[in-house]
Every structure is written in C-alpha cells, then in structure tokens.
Design an enzyme around this catalytic site. Structure first.
Site, mmCIF file in Angstrom:
data_model
loop_
_atom_site.group_PDB
_atom_site.id
_atom_site.type_symbol
_atom_site.label_atom_id
_atom_site.label_comp_id
_atom_site.label_asym_id
_atom_site.label_seq_id
_atom_site.Cartn_x
_atom_site.Cartn_y
_atom_site.Cartn_z
ATOM 1 N N LYS A 167 0.830 -1.212 0.000
ATOM 2 C CA LYS A 167 0.000 0.000 0.000
ATOM 3 C C LYS A 167 0.862 1.260 0.000
ATOM 4 C CE LYS A 167 -2.293 -1.029 3.732
ATOM 5 N NZ LYS A 167 -1.645 -2.331 4.012
ATOM 6 N N GLU A 193 1.533 5.925 11.412
ATOM 7 C CA GLU A 193 2.587 5.156 10.742
ATOM 8 C C GLU A 193 3.849 5.102 11.604
ATOM 9 O OE1 GLU A 193 2.276 3.535 7.410
ATOM 10 O OE2 GLU A 193 0.403 3.722 8.493
ATOM 11 N N ARG A 194 4.764 4.247 11.206
ATOM 12 C CA ARG A 194 6.016 4.094 11.955
ATOM 13 C C ARG A 194 6.914 5.314 11.735
ATOM 14 N NH1 ARG A 194 4.353 -0.048 9.136
ATOM 15 N NH2 ARG A 194 3.902 -2.045 10.136
#
Length: 478
Positions: A167, A193-194
């Site tokens: 993605k 997100e990371r």
C-alpha cells in the site's frame, strides 16, 4: 471589572483530573468551552499541552482529549481556552515542510514566517450547491489502475489491503505521478505510521525533487490517540486552503486511514462510551463521514483523495473497511496471493472496481478491453484448481488458450515503479492508458501467444516486451 477582564477570567480553568490522555478541566460559571474547542494546559516548566474538548460533564467541567503526552501533568495546573478549534498553518510557506497535528514543525528546518495564515481544522463540508461534479480521469501511469480502476480527478479512491502487500509503495508512486505529471500540490497525511517510514519518505522525496510541491503531516504510532485521530483533519485543512484560496488542484494521500478509525476507537474507549460492532466506536459512521464529505471539487479546483486502508486479518467485512468503502468512487484491492507470487503492483483485477469504468466517460474501446481482460482472468481463476490437480494438458483447446492469455495479461499488468528503482535496479515505467489498452488488446487477440511469459513481466509498453522477446531469441510478428 471590565468586560475584557471578565472574558479573560472565564477563559481560565484548572485541571481537575488526569487519566492518561483524558483530562477533566473545571471552568468558572459561564466559561464552558464548546465541543471541539482547543485548550492549552500550562506546566510548571513553562511548556504547554494541547487538548481538545470532547464532552461537557456539568455546567462547569469539560472532558478533553490531550493531543500531546500528558507526562508530568497535575491536578491544579492552569488551563486556558483558545476560543476556537485547533488551527494549522496553511499556504505556500508549508510546502516542503513536515508538520505535526497542531501545525508545529517536525523537520528541524527554519521556523515559519510570523504572518503565515492559520485555519481551524474543523470546517463544514462545502454545500452541495457549491460542489462541481467532475468526470476527468486522473492518469497515474500505472497500467492496472488506469485500465481497470481509473481514478477520478476530484474523487475519492481507496486502496484496501492487509499488512505487507504494497500500500505505502503504491501511495509513494502516486505522489510521484501527481508531481511530475500534473505539476500539482500533494498533501500527505501519515496517520499512525512508523517513525522510520516518515523519515524515509522525507528523505526519498527530497532526493527525487518532489518535496517542494508536497506537504507532509504526521501523527505517528508513538503519539497519543488524540493526535492520530486529528491528523487527517489537519492535512485536509491544508488541502482545502490550496483548493479554496489558491484555486489549485490538490492530491491528498492518507496512509493509513484505518489508523484514523482505530485512534477514534481508542478515544471513544477513553471517554467511556460503550463499544459498538466488533468493538468499534458507536460514532464510527459519523466520524468517517465528517472527514470524507469535506473532500470535493469546488469552483473548478479539486481535491483528489487516495487513501490506503489496512484490512485487519484480510477481512473485507470488517465494519471500518465497509464504512470507508461506502464513501469512495474507486476501490483498489490489493491481493496477498498476487504479492506472494511477485506480481507487483499486487492489485486484484477482479475485486477492484471504479464508477468511472463507463463508456460515456472512457469510451467504448477502453471499457470493452477492460471487460474482456477481467473476463479472461476470472475464467482462468475458475480453472486454476483443475490445472493444479490435473495439469493444463487436461483442458480443452479453448480453455487452454484462455489460461495462457490470462497468464500473459497478469504479467503484462505488472510494472516496475520509480520509487522502487533504488531497491530493484530496474528503471521505473510510466505507461499511457492508450498504450496499456493496445497491449492488452494484442494479448487478447493472440498476438503474443508464442511469446515467453517472462518477456511480458515487469515491462512498460508492449513494444518493450517485444524487444525483450527478440533479445531472448523468440520469434515475434511485426
């Protein structure tokens, strides 16, 4: 006491209770802030914490969700109303910058100018009478998307997929397509997100030269749920400024919108609301709608939204997934089975759909070829069990021909991406829709029946595949 002093005294409150990210704040009579109003809470060291009002407990107390860590916050700390919802800086000054949910800089660059305009992140969607419908397609240069799930300029598209199916890479390739192909503005919202992914994206964009036309807004995995919950609103507000004030087309990318729903569920639980289906918040539908309904075309300028949606445990009946799917025009479904076979982009040609796949929009030939491609691949999938058990030799002549062409179509619809060039060593390809249609038509008509399947794998146009086949010693027709 003057009216100004009275207003000021009403704007002041004190922290009554702290439970993690939930903060109860007491105000004097008549000074109760509105729902969604921002509050700053001072700490002894001089630092402040931002919070957002979520509930009125009584005539003098509100319950707020902190947008920043509450470590060190104590009962009795002073709080002050901001008189408006949370605001974010907007305009040309934020291009090329990385912002947090509150509009603070996260890239250690030069501070923003003092006169930079700020807009509240909570805004009403444009009235239906102001919205302008658009059937223009947003050409991505990605074969399988342009052929089978065309995107609408000013529309909403979502990429559904489980963990590790591609993605984020697809989102980055679409940013590249927007900036290089349309010279437009891109706003990227990194939701939950990371930290590593945010750092890598910032470096990659700087190296590829697209950062100057992009705004990055991050609420990362290590931040409180309130920050992750409001990051899409901050990014959308920046996009709305370029649409409404600058009359520019904007590409809004959100990765990952499921984390927005997840953060909303955390906030709902912290506020003590009873959970709804599968443990999600009872306000799931209204929260998703409050975000999605603001994405529209107004006055000839459009916000085109492309959202990555994590599908938990690959379950497409999950309430969060079905709620988001109800708002989008194009559904790009990523397949774990295709990713396992190395078919990138791993977009499922059968499950992916688009409202734009209509002869009145794209023309008869485009829709005819797309339909035939789908029919051929679907027929191949029906025969896969037979082929696996008995071998392709047990099929009839017609079925065998369909299987061979479907396998070639699947390989032709793969392509190398520009953003993965550093990892694969293969130059990225951007393909015009007419070249994709011509290539698929040739495969369906049997022009490539004698070619090696590998010649069609990870190429751009059919001409590149033809050259690859000739280089391998194959015989090709002119």
């Amino acid at each position: 006491m003057t009216s100004t002093e009275l207003d000021q005294s009403h704007a002041l409150g004190t922290v009554a209770a702290v439970r993690g990210a939930v903060v109860d704040i007491a105000f004097s009579e008549g000074g109760l802030p509105a729902i969604d109003e921002a509050i700053t809470i001072g700490q002894p060291g001089g630092s402040t914490i931002l919070a957002e009002v979520q509930a009125h407990l009584d005539t003098g107390t509100v319950r707020a969700i902190a947008l920043e860590p509450t470590a060190g916050l104590r009962r009795g700390d002073a709080a002050q109303r901001m008189g408006t919802s949370l605001t974010t800086p907007v305009g040309d000054a934020v291009l090329g910058r990385l912002l947090t949910v509150s509009g603070a800089l996260g890239d250690k660059g030069a501070p923003l100018p003092d006169d930079v305009p700020r807009w509240p992140i909570h805004r009403a969607p444009p009235a239906l009478s102001e919205q302008t419908g658009s059937i223009d397609t947003f050409t991505t240069g990605i074969k399988v998307i342009d052929l089978l799930t065309p995107l609408s300029r000013g529309g909403k598209a979502a990429m559904f997929g489980g963990a590790g199916v591609g993605k984020t890479v697809l989102v980055m390739e679409l940013i590249q397509a927007m900036v290089t192909g349309y010279q437009g503005i891109s706003v990227f919202a990194g939701v939950g997100e990371r930290s590593r992914e945010g750092h890598e994206m910032l470096l990659d964009m700087g190296e590829s030269g697209v950062l100057d036309r992009t705004v990055l807004v991050y609420g990362q995995m290590n931040e409180p749920p309130g920050a992750r919950w409001r990051v899409p609103m901050t990014a959308l507000t920046i996009a709305e400024y370029f649409r409404d004030a600058k009359h520019q087309n904007v590409l809004l990318l959100m990765d990952n919108i499921f984390r927005f729903v997840q953060a909303g569920a955390e906030v709902s639980g912290l506020l003590g609301r009873l959970p709804s289906r599968v443990g999600y918040q009872p306000t799931l539908a209204s929260e998703v709608a409050s975000l999605q309904e603001r994405i529209a075309s107004v006055g000839g300028a459009a916000i085109t939204a492309i959202q990555a949606v994590y599908v938990p445990a690959d379950d497409f009946t999950d309430p969060a997934v079905t709620t988001i799917a109800g708002h989008v025009d194009s559904m790009i479904v990523l397949s774990r089975a295709m990713a396992a076979e190395g078919m990138y982009p791993a977009i499922d040609p059968i499950a992916s759909t688009s409202v734009l796949l209509d002869p009145a929009v794209l023309g008869e030939e485009h829709v005819r070829v797309a339909t035939e491609v789908r029919r051929t691949i679907e027929h191949y999938r029906e025969l896969q069990d037979v082929v696996s058990l008995l071998g392709i030799e047990e099929l009839g002549v017609e079925d065998r021909r369909i299987v061979e062409r479907a396998r070639r179509l699947q390989r032709f619809l793969t392509q190398p991406f520009m953003v993965t060039e550093a990892f694969t060593g293969t130059p990225g390809k951007s393909v015009k829709p007419e070249d994709t249609i011509a290539g698929c038509r040739a495969i369906l008509e049997g022009e490539c029946d004698s070619w090696r399947e590998s010649s069609l794998f990870m190429v751009g146009t059919l001409e590149e595949a033809r050259a690859k086949e000739q280089a391998a010693g194959g015989t090709v027709t002119a």
